[in-house]
Structures are given as C-alpha cells and as structure tokens.
Motif scaffolding. Structure first.
Motif, PDB file in Angstrom:
ATOM      1  N   LEU A 126       0.551  -1.072   0.142  1.00 50.80           N
ATOM      2  CA  LEU A 126       0.376  -0.789   0.619  1.00 50.80           C
ATOM      3  C   LEU A 126       1.169   1.670   0.066  1.00 50.80           C
ATOM      4  O   LEU A 126       1.992   1.434   0.914  1.00 50.80           O
ATOM      5  N   VAL A 127       0.756   2.288  -0.738  1.00 51.49           N
ATOM      6  CA  VAL A 127       1.355   3.285  -0.667  1.00 51.49           C
ATOM      7  C   VAL A 127       0.204   4.455  -0.367  1.00 51.49           C
ATOM      8  O   VAL A 127       1.087   5.566   0.356  1.00 51.49           O
ATOM      9  N   PHE A 128      -0.964   4.595  -0.913  1.00 49.53           N
ATOM     10  CA  PHE A 128      -1.968   5.455  -1.085  1.00 49.53           C
ATOM     11  C   PHE A 128      -3.811   4.441  -1.276  1.00 49.53           C
ATOM     12  O   PHE A 128      -4.131   4.461  -2.008  1.00 49.53           O
ATOM     13  N   LEU A 129      -4.037   5.106   0.743  1.00 47.85           N
ATOM     14  CA  LEU A 129      -6.175   4.869   0.001  1.00 47.85           C
ATOM     15  C   LEU A 129      -6.879   6.009   1.005  1.00 47.85           C
ATOM     16  O   LEU A 129      -5.891   6.626   1.805  1.00 47.85           O
ATOM     17  N   SER A 130      -8.008   6.368  -0.169  1.00 48.91           N
ATOM     18  CA  SER A 130      -8.596   7.378   0.078  1.00 48.91           C
ATOM     19  C   SER A 130      -9.927   6.135   1.097  1.00 48.91           C
ATOM     20  O   SER A 130     -10.646   5.884  -0.328  1.00 48.91           O
ATOM     21  N   VAL A 131     -10.612   6.124   2.074  1.00 48.96           N
ATOM     22  CA  VAL A 131     -11.989   5.361   2.344  1.00 48.96           C
ATOM     23  C   VAL A 131     -13.143   6.318   3.112  1.00 48.96           C
ATOM     24  O   VAL A 131     -12.666   7.290   3.450  1.00 48.96           O
ATOM     25  N   LEU A 184       3.379   3.848   7.744  1.00 44.47           N
ATOM     26  CA  LEU A 184       2.231   4.427   6.918  1.00 44.47           C
ATOM     27  C   LEU A 184       1.587   5.360   7.788  1.00 44.47           C
ATOM     28  O   LEU A 184       1.772   5.528   9.158  1.00 44.47           O
ATOM     29  N   GLU A 185       0.898   6.930   7.095  1.00 46.54           N
ATOM     30  CA  GLU A 185       0.414   7.587   7.809  1.00 46.54           C
ATOM     31  C   GLU A 185      -0.803   8.070   8.048  1.00 46.54           C
ATOM     32  O   GLU A 185      -1.286   7.299   6.826  1.00 46.54           O
ATOM     33  N   LYS A 186      -1.617   8.603   8.316  1.00 47.27           N
ATOM     34  CA  LYS A 186      -3.853   8.413   8.368  1.00 47.27           C
ATOM     35  C   LYS A 186      -3.358   9.943   8.571  1.00 47.27           C
ATOM     36  O   LYS A 186      -3.286  10.696   9.512  1.00 47.27           O
ATOM     37  N   ARG A 187      -5.019  10.435   7.686  1.00 47.43           N
ATOM     38  CA  ARG A 187      -5.912  11.817   8.059  1.00 47.43           C
ATOM     39  C   ARG A 187      -6.815  10.990   7.962  1.00 47.43           C
ATOM     40  O   ARG A 187      -7.824  10.474   6.941  1.00 47.43           O
ATOM     41  N   THR A 188      -7.689  11.999   8.574  1.00 49.64           N
ATOM     42  CA  THR A 188      -9.268  12.044   8.913  1.00 49.64           C
ATOM     43  C   THR A 188      -9.829  13.848   8.630  1.00 49.64           C
ATOM     44  O   THR A 188      -9.217  14.207   9.296  1.00 49.64           O
ATOM     45  N   THR A 189     -10.892  13.279   8.276  1.00 42.42           N
ATOM     46  CA  THR A 189     -11.809  14.399   8.154  1.00 42.42           C
ATOM     47  C   THR A 189     -12.624  14.666   8.945  1.00 42.42           C
ATOM     48  O   THR A 189     -12.862  13.720   9.473  1.00 42.42           O
ATOM     49  N   ARG A 190     -13.851  15.572   8.728  1.00 39.40           N
ATOM     50  CA  ARG A 190     -14.425  15.492  10.176  1.00 39.40           C
ATOM     51  C   ARG A 190     -15.700  14.589   9.696  1.00 39.40           C
ATOM     52  O   ARG A 190     -15.603  14.482   8.403  1.00 39.40           O
ATOM     53  N   GLN A 191     -16.806  15.229  10.117  1.00 41.97           N
ATOM     54  CA  GLN A 191     -17.583  14.055   9.859  1.00 41.97           C
ATOM     55  C   GLN A 191     -18.806  15.321   8.679  1.00 41.97           C
ATOM     56  O   GLN A 191     -18.628  15.853   8.382  1.00 41.97           O
ATOM     57  N   MET A 192     -18.816  13.386   7.923  1.00 42.35           N
ATOM     58  CA  MET A 192     -19.837  14.230   6.845  1.00 42.35           C
ATOM     59  C   MET A 192     -20.596  14.098   7.127  1.00 42.35           C
ATOM     60  O   MET A 192     -21.454  12.228   7.152  1.00 42.35           O
ATOM     61  N   PHE A 242     -25.845   6.870   4.023  1.00 47.16           N
ATOM     62  CA  PHE A 242     -25.747   6.021   4.762  1.00 47.16           C
ATOM     63  C   PHE A 242     -25.612   6.992   6.108  1.00 47.16           C
ATOM     64  O   PHE A 242     -24.780   6.276   7.423  1.00 47.16           O
ATOM     65  N   GLY A 243     -25.738   7.556   6.438  1.00 44.25           N
ATOM     66  CA  GLY A 243     -25.524   8.983   7.953  1.00 44.25           C
ATOM     67  C   GLY A 243     -24.655   9.714   7.414  1.00 44.25           C
ATOM     68  O   GLY A 243     -23.532  10.074   6.700  1.00 44.25           O
ATOM     69  N   SER A 244     -23.590   9.941   8.975  1.00 43.98           N
ATOM     70  CA  SER A 244     -22.420  10.612   8.910  1.00 43.98           C
ATOM     71  C   SER A 244     -21.248   9.816   8.700  1.00 43.98           C
ATOM     72  O   SER A 244     -20.712   8.879   8.813  1.00 43.98           O
ATOM     73  N   LEU A 245     -20.442  10.304   7.479  1.00 42.80           N
ATOM     74  CA  LEU A 245     -19.168   9.877   7.602  1.00 42.80           C
ATOM     75  C   LEU A 245     -18.140  10.283   7.531  1.00 42.80           C
ATOM     76  O   LEU A 245     -17.872  11.510   7.194  1.00 42.80           O
ATOM     77  N   LEU A 246     -16.791   9.490   7.295  1.00 34.41           N
ATOM     78  CA  LEU A 246     -15.187  10.052   8.087  1.00 34.41           C
ATOM     79  C   LEU A 246     -14.951   9.792   6.524  1.00 34.41           C
ATOM     80  O   LEU A 246     -14.861   8.441   5.718  1.00 34.41           O
ATOM     81  N   HIS A 247     -13.866  10.684   6.095  1.00 35.87           N
ATOM     82  CA  HIS A 247     -12.514  10.192   5.211  1.00 35.87           C
ATOM     83  C   HIS A 247     -11.395   9.781   5.446  1.00 35.87           C
ATOM     84  O   HIS A 247     -11.094  10.398   6.350  1.00 35.87           O
ATOM     85  N   LEU A 248     -11.024   9.050   5.327  1.00 37.10           N
ATOM     86  CA  LEU A 248      -9.716   8.209   5.513  1.00 37.10           C
ATOM     87  C   LEU A 248      -8.860   8.436   5.139  1.00 37.10           C
ATOM     88  O   LEU A 248      -9.305   7.296   3.324  1.00 37.10           O
ATOM     89  N   TRP A 249      -7.701   8.921   5.332  1.00 37.51           N
ATOM     90  CA  TRP A 249      -6.452   8.943   4.401  1.00 37.51           C
ATOM     91  C   TRP A 249      -5.706   8.016   5.049  1.00 37.51           C
ATOM     92  O   TRP A 249      -4.516   7.800   5.646  1.00 37.51           O
TER      93      TRP A 249
END
Length: 202
Positions: free
Chosen positions: A29-34, A78-86, A91-98
């Motif tokens: 894994l080099v990059f993942l956006s979920v 690996l490092e991680k970043r997350t956004t605030r909830q959408m 689907f309800g409130s979602l998070l975006h994880l890199w």
C-alpha cells in the motif's frame, strides 16, 4: 477529480468504500482513500495493527471490475489523516480516511527515495521536478528539468507505479547517485546541460 468518483468495496470491511488506492509493484500500500462511519473506520485501523490470529488484517482486497485485488499494508510505514464527519448522507455521518506511505510526504533522503501522488490528469513533469530537486543531493539547475527528467525515466529511477485504482496515480523516485552523477557529467560534456546559469539547488 470527478464530481462523483467510483467507489470500490473492501472485501474484508463491507462497511467501507474506497475511492482511490495506489500500490507498488508488490501490491504494498502506498495510498488509500476510504469512506465509512466512524466505528467502521476505527475498526479498520485497529485491525491493521492486530495479528491475523486476533482477526487483524495483514492484507485486504479491493473489488475492481469483478476482480479482487490484494493490498498489503506496511503499517510501520503508514500515516493517516481523517476529515471531519460528513453529515446528512444516505448512509448517515461519514468520515474520510487517507492512509499513505510516509515517503509520500517526506522523502527518504538517506536512501534518495520518495513517492509522489498526482491526480491522474495532471502533468507529472511539473509536479515531480520539485521532488527531484528536494530528494537529490547532487547540484541541479532549474533549467535542466526536461533533460534530467527524461534521463531519470530512461534509467528507471523515476517510474509510474502500475497499481492505481481511482483518480490518483503515484510515481516512485529511486536515485542511484553513482549512475546519475556519471550520466549528468556526460550530458554536460555533450552540452545538453548548460552550466552557465547560477540557479543551482542542492
């Protein structure tokens, strides 16, 4: 980026959907956006740190065009970043994880290695040249960009990674200084590289 990106299912985590994934030649894994709910994101991150006997994930699979592509996360890299909830989605409130290899952000200058993440439709030469200047300890001049970039590609020191899904591509920069110094010297002697400019950058 497309307005409505394609989403890809992660087989082992049915509550998560990926919109981009980049792997190296060995499917590391080099990059993942979920995207997913907070609980699903936290469960996924926790499973990455557990052993297989504890239902951990030493690999997972992304479903792409009827195929199940393996991905091997090297957690220590690996490092991680997350956004605030959408909020307010179907689907309800979602998070975006890199999740991304740390060398996407900071070059490994000791080993002269780095990754670059680029939008699929972006011009890689303009985006990659600053990374080359930053990673290479040899003195390079700004106006050498085109011949040096061509040289790096020819010598396979700069390569586009083959394992990309979604609107993001990645390039690996792996400098072999002895070869590079010899090749640059040859280009200077051939007057392909003009050393008259004082715009040097180590």
């Amino acid at each position: 980026m497309p307005t409505h990106p394609t989403l890809y299912r992660i087989d082992e985590c049915s509550d998560l959907m990926a919109d981009a994934c980049v792997c190296d030649e060995q499917r590391n894994l080099v990059f993942l956006s979920v995207w997913g709910r907070d609980t699903a994101i936290q469960e996924f991150l926790a499973r990455l740190t557990l052993g297989r006997e504890e239902q951990g994930l030493d690999q997972f699979h992304i479903a792409v065009d009827g195929r199940s592509l393996p991905v091997f996360p090297r957690v220590d890299m690996l490092e991680k970043r997350t956004t605030r909830q959408m909020r307010g989605t179907l689907f309800g409130s979602l998070l975006h994880l890199w999740l991304f290899d740390s060398r996407c952000v900071t070059p490994d200058r000791a080993n002269h290695f780095a990754y670059a993440l680029i939008e699929a439709d972006a011009n890689p030469q303009y985006r990659l040249w600053p990374l080359v200047m930053d990673t290479c300890p040899l003195p390079l001049l700004q106006h050498w960009r085109e011949p040096v970039m061509e040289l790096l590609v020819q010598q396979e020191m700069l390569q586009r990674l083959p394992g990309s899904t979604g609107p993001v591509t990645a390039w690996s920069l792996s400098l072999q200084l002895d070869r590079l110094e010899a090749e640059l010297g040859q280009l200077i002697r051939q007057n392909v590289l003009d050393t008259s400019s004082d715009q040097a950058c180590a």
